[in-house]
Design an enzyme around this catalytic site. Sequence first.
Site, PDB file in Angstrom:
ATOM      1  N   SER A  85       0.862  -1.259   0.019  1.00 56.83           N
ATOM      2  CA  SER A  85       0.128  -0.076   0.117  1.00 56.83           C
ATOM      3  C   SER A  85       0.622   1.258   0.070  1.00 56.83           C
ATOM      4  O   SER A  85       0.481   2.277  -0.698  1.00 56.83           O
ATOM      5  CB  SER A  85      -0.717  -0.080   1.201  1.00 56.83           C
ATOM      6  OG  SER A  85      -1.753  -1.153   1.367  1.00 56.83           O
ATOM      7  N   TYR A 115     -10.933   5.250   2.843  1.00 60.14           N
ATOM      8  CA  TYR A 115     -12.156   4.817   3.685  1.00 60.14           C
ATOM      9  C   TYR A 115     -13.196   5.913   3.977  1.00 60.14           C
ATOM     10  O   TYR A 115     -14.324   5.643   4.420  1.00 60.14           O
ATOM     11  CB  TYR A 115     -11.470   4.665   5.012  1.00 60.14           C
ATOM     12  CG  TYR A 115     -11.040   2.811   4.939  1.00 60.14           C
ATOM     13  CD1 TYR A 115     -11.931   2.004   5.416  1.00 60.14           C
ATOM     14  CD2 TYR A 115      -9.725   3.010   4.335  1.00 60.14           C
ATOM     15  CE1 TYR A 115     -11.469   0.698   4.998  1.00 60.14           C
ATOM     16  CE2 TYR A 115      -9.441   1.643   4.166  1.00 60.14           C
ATOM     17  CZ  TYR A 115     -10.208   0.500   4.388  1.00 60.14           C
ATOM     18  OH  TYR A 115      -9.989  -0.874   4.026  1.00 60.14           O
ATOM     19  N   ALA A 134      -4.872  -1.350  -2.292  1.00 55.52           N
ATOM     20  CA  ALA A 134      -4.121  -0.691  -1.433  1.00 55.52           C
ATOM     21  C   ALA A 134      -5.165  -0.308  -0.120  1.00 55.52           C
ATOM     22  O   ALA A 134      -6.321  -0.023  -0.477  1.00 55.52           O
ATOM     23  CB  ALA A 134      -3.467   0.519  -1.861  1.00 55.52           C
ATOM     24  N   LYS A 135      -4.704  -0.451   1.026  1.00 53.20           N
ATOM     25  CA  LYS A 135      -5.490   0.110   2.192  1.00 53.20           C
ATOM     26  C   LYS A 135      -5.100   1.480   2.905  1.00 53.20           C
ATOM     27  O   LYS A 135      -4.060   1.341   3.597  1.00 53.20           O
ATOM     28  CB  LYS A 135      -5.312  -1.179   3.425  1.00 53.20           C
ATOM     29  CG  LYS A 135      -6.367  -1.071   4.227  1.00 53.20           C
ATOM     30  CD  LYS A 135      -6.302  -2.492   5.127  1.00 53.20           C
ATOM     31  CE  LYS A 135      -6.975  -2.487   6.406  1.00 53.20           C
ATOM     32  NZ  LYS A 135      -8.430  -2.216   6.345  1.00 53.20           N
ATOM     33  N   ALA A 136      -5.657   2.371   2.291  1.00 51.54           N
ATOM     34  CA  ALA A 136      -5.189   3.872   2.739  1.00 51.54           C
ATOM     35  C   ALA A 136      -6.161   4.409   3.262  1.00 51.54           C
ATOM     36  O   ALA A 136      -7.309   4.427   2.990  1.00 51.54           O
ATOM     37  CB  ALA A 136      -4.615   4.559   1.128  1.00 51.54           C
TER      38      ALA A 136
END
Length: 320
Positions: A65, A165, A159-161
Amino acid sequence: MSQFDEVKTVWMNGELVPWTKASIHVSSHALHYGSGVFEGIRCYETDRGPAVFRVEEHIDRLFASAQVYRIHIPYTKSEVGAAICQTIEANNFTSCYVRPIVFFGSGTLGLDPRKCPVEVSVLAWPWPAFLGDEAMSAGVRITISPWRKFHSRMMPTTAKACGQYLNSILAVRDAAGRGFDEALLLDVDGGVAEGSGENLFLVRDGVLYTNGEEQSILLGITRDAVMTIARDLGLPVRTRALALEDLMSADEAFFTGTAAEVTPIREVDGVALGSPGWFTRSIQKTFMEATAGRLPRYRRWLHYVDDCTFAGAYSAVPCI
Ligand code: PMP
């Protein structure tokens, strides 16, 4: 009473600091623009002490990410792994949720964050069943969100950005406001994407279905574990694009995620799918036994917290 009442210590930029000292400046780039990446990991209680579930995969995803967003993590993967173990041990947690986060701190509020320092922190706190114990046994009532999941050409969905969210926050607030437990987001083409923080699985005619990257989902680590468990239980698993009608005609449906674990879905917008079925219950049971360290076959997924060392090969990956 806050979720964080039991947290005494936080890992911040290389050291363990008391909870009260773990703060950042209001001019931090990440606060204004969401310019950070993070992970959600669970640590489970086992007979051999607390163990972190698939920590290497989570650290790999954290670094991947960061790489997409060109954030250079100033630690090796092994150091991040050790920081995770130290944070859990420092708080004496037997089981908890772990949140490593890497973000741009204070330096400029121009959009280009190059002048901002990269800050790294690891937070851990007790977080039992995320959607509640009843959700785990009886299932959740979900709604199709009016908010669509952004397409992977708009933002890197694998990706976990942090900023990504906001899309999920819009969806959960709408769902909660209308009395539902969770939201399911469709993709821009009207296919099924995922929950606000979960992947979706369906069972139909004895086959387990889930969708893939092309439907703008995060490739969940629980999703991968569940596919492995299902195959090991002898259930055929197919990955293909899922449509709303696949969900509405499914025999069983469930969500997977680090926080949600394996959560049955019992109703979609008021339409009953029925009580959690045999496949869902078997997969859920196996998953919970695996995370509790009771199944030798899946021991490889557990990293015991008293072992702060990570394999030598598990070292720094340069990222620009
Ligand atoms: N999708 C989204 C959008 C998520 O935030 C999560 C939680 N990380 C998942 C799926 C499930 O991923 P995992 O099983 O790795 O927690």
